[in-house]
Design a protein around this motif. Structure first.
Motif, PDB file in Angstrom:
ATOM      1  N   ARG A  81       0.818  -1.226   0.000  1.00 14.23           N
ATOM      2  CA  ARG A  81       0.000   0.000   0.000  1.00 14.23           C
ATOM      3  C   ARG A  81       0.843   1.264   0.000  1.00 14.23           C
ATOM      4  O   ARG A  81       0.712   2.105  -0.885  1.00 14.23           O
ATOM      5  CB  ARG A  81      -0.929  -0.012   1.220  1.00 14.23           C
ATOM      6  CG  ARG A  81      -1.905   1.157   1.241  1.00 14.23           C
ATOM      7  CD  ARG A  81      -3.045   0.926   2.204  1.00 14.23           C
ATOM      8  NE  ARG A  81      -3.929   2.079   2.260  1.00 14.23           N
ATOM      9  CZ  ARG A  81      -4.029   2.907   3.302  1.00 14.23           C
ATOM     10  NH1 ARG A  81      -3.316   2.686   4.396  1.00 14.23           N
ATOM     11  NH2 ARG A  81      -4.834   3.945   3.273  1.00 14.23           N
ATOM     12  N   TYR A  82       1.727   1.424   0.977  1.00 13.97           N
ATOM     13  CA  TYR A  82       2.467   2.673   1.102  1.00 13.97           C
ATOM     14  C   TYR A  82       3.450   2.876  -0.058  1.00 13.97           C
ATOM     15  O   TYR A  82       3.515   3.971  -0.636  1.00 13.97           O
ATOM     16  CB  TYR A  82       3.240   2.725   2.425  1.00 13.97           C
ATOM     17  CG  TYR A  82       2.389   2.613   3.668  1.00 13.97           C
ATOM     18  CD1 TYR A  82       0.999   2.751   3.624  1.00 13.97           C
ATOM     19  CD2 TYR A  82       2.973   2.355   4.902  1.00 13.97           C
ATOM     20  CE1 TYR A  82       0.229   2.642   4.766  1.00 13.97           C
ATOM     21  CE2 TYR A  82       2.212   2.256   6.049  1.00 13.97           C
ATOM     22  CZ  TYR A  82       0.844   2.382   5.978  1.00 13.97           C
ATOM     23  OH  TYR A  82       0.089   2.273   7.124  1.00 13.97           O
ATOM     24  N   ASP A  83       4.234   1.842  -0.382  1.00 15.43           N
ATOM     25  CA  ASP A  83       5.249   2.005  -1.422  1.00 15.43           C
ATOM     26  C   ASP A  83       4.645   2.239  -2.810  1.00 15.43           C
ATOM     27  O   ASP A  83       5.131   3.108  -3.547  1.00 15.43           O
ATOM     28  CB  ASP A  83       6.188   0.802  -1.422  1.00 15.43           C
ATOM     29  CG  ASP A  83       7.060   0.747  -0.168  1.00 15.43           C
ATOM     30  OD1 ASP A  83       7.111   1.760   0.563  1.00 15.43           O
ATOM     31  OD2 ASP A  83       7.678  -0.299   0.100  1.00 15.43           O
ATOM     32  N   PRO A  84       3.588   1.500  -3.215  1.00 17.10           N
ATOM     33  CA  PRO A  84       2.952   1.847  -4.500  1.00 17.10           C
ATOM     34  C   PRO A  84       2.415   3.272  -4.522  1.00 17.10           C
ATOM     35  O   PRO A  84       2.492   3.953  -5.555  1.00 17.10           O
ATOM     36  CB  PRO A  84       1.818   0.821  -4.617  1.00 17.10           C
ATOM     37  CG  PRO A  84       2.305  -0.358  -3.828  1.00 17.10           C
ATOM     38  CD  PRO A  84       3.046   0.236  -2.672  1.00 17.10           C
ATOM     39  N   LEU A  89       3.174   9.099  -6.214  1.00 15.32           N
ATOM     40  CA  LEU A  89       3.496  10.457  -5.772  1.00 15.32           C
ATOM     41  C   LEU A  89       4.809  10.925  -6.392  1.00 15.32           C
ATOM     42  O   LEU A  89       4.917  12.066  -6.867  1.00 15.32           O
ATOM     43  CB  LEU A  89       3.580  10.503  -4.245  1.00 15.32           C
ATOM     44  CG  LEU A  89       4.048  11.815  -3.616  1.00 15.32           C
ATOM     45  CD1 LEU A  89       3.148  12.980  -4.018  1.00 15.32           C
ATOM     46  CD2 LEU A  89       4.102  11.676  -2.086  1.00 15.32           C
ATOM     47  N   LEU A  90       5.816  10.065  -6.402  1.00 18.70           N
ATOM     48  CA  LEU A  90       7.114  10.445  -6.949  1.00 18.70           C
ATOM     49  C   LEU A  90       7.016  10.712  -8.452  1.00 18.70           C
ATOM     50  O   LEU A  90       7.647  11.642  -8.971  1.00 18.70           O
ATOM     51  CB  LEU A  90       8.151   9.369  -6.659  1.00 18.70           C
ATOM     52  CG  LEU A  90       9.579   9.657  -7.148  1.00 18.70           C
ATOM     53  CD1 LEU A  90      10.097  10.980  -6.603  1.00 18.70           C
ATOM     54  CD2 LEU A  90      10.516   8.509  -6.767  1.00 18.70           C
ATOM     55  N   LYS A  91       6.219   9.934  -9.174  1.00 21.82           N
ATOM     56  CA  LYS A  91       6.020  10.214 -10.606  1.00 21.82           C
ATOM     57  C   LYS A  91       5.474  11.616 -10.817  1.00 21.82           C
ATOM     58  O   LYS A  91       5.924  12.350 -11.712  1.00 21.82           O
ATOM     59  CB  LYS A  91       5.063   9.186 -11.204  1.00 21.82           C
ATOM     60  CG  LYS A  91       5.668   7.822 -11.466  1.00 21.82           C
ATOM     61  CD  LYS A  91       4.635   6.900 -12.111  1.00 21.82           C
ATOM     62  CE  LYS A  91       5.252   5.562 -12.468  1.00 21.82           C
ATOM     63  NZ  LYS A  91       4.246   4.651 -13.099  1.00 21.82           N
ATOM     64  N   LEU A 111      13.699   1.045  -4.568  1.00 21.75           N
ATOM     65  CA  LEU A 111      12.656   0.398  -5.364  1.00 21.75           C
ATOM     66  C   LEU A 111      11.644   1.419  -5.873  1.00 21.75           C
ATOM     67  O   LEU A 111      11.247   1.407  -7.038  1.00 21.75           O
ATOM     68  CB  LEU A 111      11.948  -0.669  -4.525  1.00 21.75           C
ATOM     69  CG  LEU A 111      12.659  -2.014  -4.376  1.00 21.75           C
ATOM     70  CD1 LEU A 111      11.970  -2.849  -3.304  1.00 21.75           C
ATOM     71  CD2 LEU A 111      12.681  -2.760  -5.697  1.00 21.75           C
ATOM     72  N   VAL A 112      11.227   2.329  -4.985  1.00 19.17           N
ATOM     73  CA  VAL A 112      10.277   3.371  -5.364  1.00 19.17           C
ATOM     74  C   VAL A 112      10.877   4.266  -6.440  1.00 19.17           C
ATOM     75  O   VAL A 112      10.231   4.594  -7.441  1.00 19.17           O
ATOM     76  CB  VAL A 112       9.877   4.199  -4.125  1.00 19.17           C
ATOM     77  CG1 VAL A 112       9.123   5.464  -4.537  1.00 19.17           C
ATOM     78  CG2 VAL A 112       9.016   3.359  -3.179  1.00 19.17           C
ATOM     79  N   ALA A 113      12.138   4.659  -6.257  1.00 20.22           N
ATOM     80  CA  ALA A 113      12.788   5.559  -7.218  1.00 20.22           C
ATOM     81  C   ALA A 113      12.909   4.907  -8.590  1.00 20.22           C
ATOM     82  O   ALA A 113      12.654   5.539  -9.622  1.00 20.22           O
ATOM     83  CB  ALA A 113      14.162   5.970  -6.696  1.00 20.22           C
ATOM     84  N   LEU A 114      13.310   3.645  -8.632  1.00 19.87           N
ATOM     85  CA  LEU A 114      13.457   2.953  -9.915  1.00 19.87           C
ATOM     86  C   LEU A 114      12.121   2.813 -10.623  1.00 19.87           C
ATOM     87  O   LEU A 114      12.019   3.017 -11.840  1.00 19.87           O
ATOM     88  CB  LEU A 114      14.079   1.572  -9.685  1.00 19.87           C
ATOM     89  CG  LEU A 114      15.560   1.559  -9.272  1.00 19.87           C
ATOM     90  CD1 LEU A 114      15.966   0.164  -8.821  1.00 19.87           C
ATOM     91  CD2 LEU A 114      16.449   2.032 -10.415  1.00 19.87           C
ATOM     92  N   ALA A 115      11.072   2.460  -9.854  1.00 20.35           N
ATOM     93  CA  ALA A 115       9.751   2.291 -10.462  1.00 20.35           C
ATOM     94  C   ALA A 115       9.200   3.611 -10.972  1.00 20.35           C
ATOM     95  O   ALA A 115       8.581   3.673 -12.038  1.00 20.35           O
ATOM     96  CB  ALA A 115       8.793   1.668  -9.450  1.00 20.35           C
ATOM     97  N   ALA A 116       9.409   4.688 -10.233  1.00 18.39           N
ATOM     98  CA  ALA A 116       8.860   5.991 -10.625  1.00 18.39           C
ATOM     99  C   ALA A 116       9.650   6.618 -11.774  1.00 18.39           C
ATOM    100  O   ALA A 116       9.072   7.282 -12.642  1.00 18.39           O
ATOM    101  CB  ALA A 116       8.846   6.929  -9.427  1.00 18.39           C
TER     102      ALA A 116
END
Length: 387
Positions: A81-84, A89-91, A111-116
């Motif tokens: 939930r939080y990381d997705p 948000l980062l995008k 992980l968040v940075a790479l995905a965004a």
């Protein structure tokens, strides 16, 4: 002020602010980036312990700050939930701001940075606080420990390699990445934690509470607090007047039952942990204890103890800047008997305790500071985003 300043988006998938290692590093290092003249913002969780003015803007998933905390380690809520939500948000922040680089803390932040980021040409600097091969097993038991170690080793090799540069909090992590996983040594740099030395006045030995041990911070399993209780019970057989003061916001119930079984619960005081009260509490403690055996990074509590001029007894795994007999006492990991005997040595030799504490403070004065860490990072920014 740096020669070239950058737009930096810092990513921290953790409670913020909070009084434990990762959030403290996020806060202090981000402030230091700002002090160098960079235009900095933070993307983080909606959960934090306190809200107070920051020098940089904060963007939180799900809007406003919700008072509270989250236990360290992977949880379903964070991963599902939080990381997705942080990725989304980062995008949005990348589209709105077009930063020169992303500074991602810890594995979930990476992980968040790479995905965004996707295919955007935005460099990522990964701040490595620990290694998953050693951290993940501390959250498991039985056969899952070995499986989590293997999975952690795979992640240690696969994920950081996708960043443009890796910053590590200790030389231990840098050595593991370079020698064990084959990373380019020119792309892995150490920027050790700082400590607010000015907040901690040197201890005056005639004002301390004698025979008092101090422990601060979380009570997660990897902190080794169960071993500390065993050592404390051994030491009290020789020195029954010993008291252990525990300053924490963690749940003490299960550890309290262990203390009851050992017959030492009445000699332990547990109080909420706040940074505002910490300097005074450390100034009154006779001995600081650090029972964590497995630690690739550097415990912030260790630097706080040293800044306060406290004599420290630590296990080797977490005694990163402690030199045995010079500025502290170091027991081999898990040797609860030796840990207890070192406590008794300091209790029975206050002059040596004072010497070790003074040497510990001298060790961090002028060298362990956030400004130095930020300047190290600034050189990395120049190299990967300066063009």
């Amino acid at each position: 002020m740096a020669d070239r300043c950058f737009r930096i988006t810092v990513v921290a998938a953790c409670p913020f602010p909070a009084r434990r290692g990762t959030p403290i590093r996020v806060e202090r290092l981000t402030e230091a980036f700002q002090d160098l003249g960079n235009d900095v913002e933070l993307v983080t969780y909606h959960i934090g312990q306190d809200e107070y003015p920051m020098a940089f803007p904060i963007h939180r998933v799900f809007g406003e700050l919700k008072p509270g905390t989250i236990a360290p380690g992977p949880t379903v809520a964070k991963l599902m939930r939080y990381d997705p939500a942080m990725v989304r948000l980062l995008k949005r922040r990348l589209l709105a701001r077009h930063p020169d680089l992303i500074y991602a803390h810890h594995f979930e932040g990476l992980l968040v940075a790479l995905a965004a980021r996707g295919r955007r040409m935005v460099p990522i600097v990964y701040d490595a606080h620990t290694m998953l091969a050693s951290e993940l097993p501390t959250y498991q038991s039985g056969p899952m420990k070995a499986a989590s170690c293997r999975f952690g080793a795979f992640m240690d090799r696969a994920l950081p390699s996708r960043a443009d540069h890796v910053v590590t909090v200790t030389e231990d992590i840098r050595t593991a990445l370079v020698e064990r996983h084959g990373f380019d040594p020119d792309k892995v740099t150490v920027a050790m934690n700082g400590v607010e030395v000015d907040e901690f006045a040197p201890i005056l030995r005639d004002e301390v509470e004698p025979d008092t041990l101090v422990y601060t911070g979380t009570l997660s399993r990897y902190q080794g607090f169960g071993d500390l209780l065993t050592s404390f019970s051994i030491a009290r057989e020789t020195c029954p007047q010993l008291r252990l003061k525990v300053y924490t916001n963690g749940d003490f119930d299960s550890l309290g039952r262990q203390a009851e079984a050992l017959g030492i619960r009445g000699s332990i005081d547990v109080e909420p942990d706040t940074f505002q009260d910490l300097p005074d509490r450390l100034a009154r403690g006779a001995i600081a204890v650090l029972p964590r055996s497995v630690c690739d990074g550097i415990p912030q509590k260790l630097l706080n103890y040293m800044a306060a001029g406290m004599p420290v007894v630590a296990y080797r795994g977490s005694a990163k800047v402690i030199e045995h007999e010079a500025n502290g006492l170091v027991a081999e990991n898990g040797d609860t008997e030796a840990f207890a005997q070192y406590i008794l040595r300091l209790v029975n030799d206050p002059e040596n305790a004072e010497r070790l504490g003074a040497n510990a403070r001298d060790k961090v004065l002028g060298t362990m500071n956030w400004q130095a860490a930020a300047r190290t990072c600034q050189g990395i920014f120049d190299g990967i985003a300066g063009g």
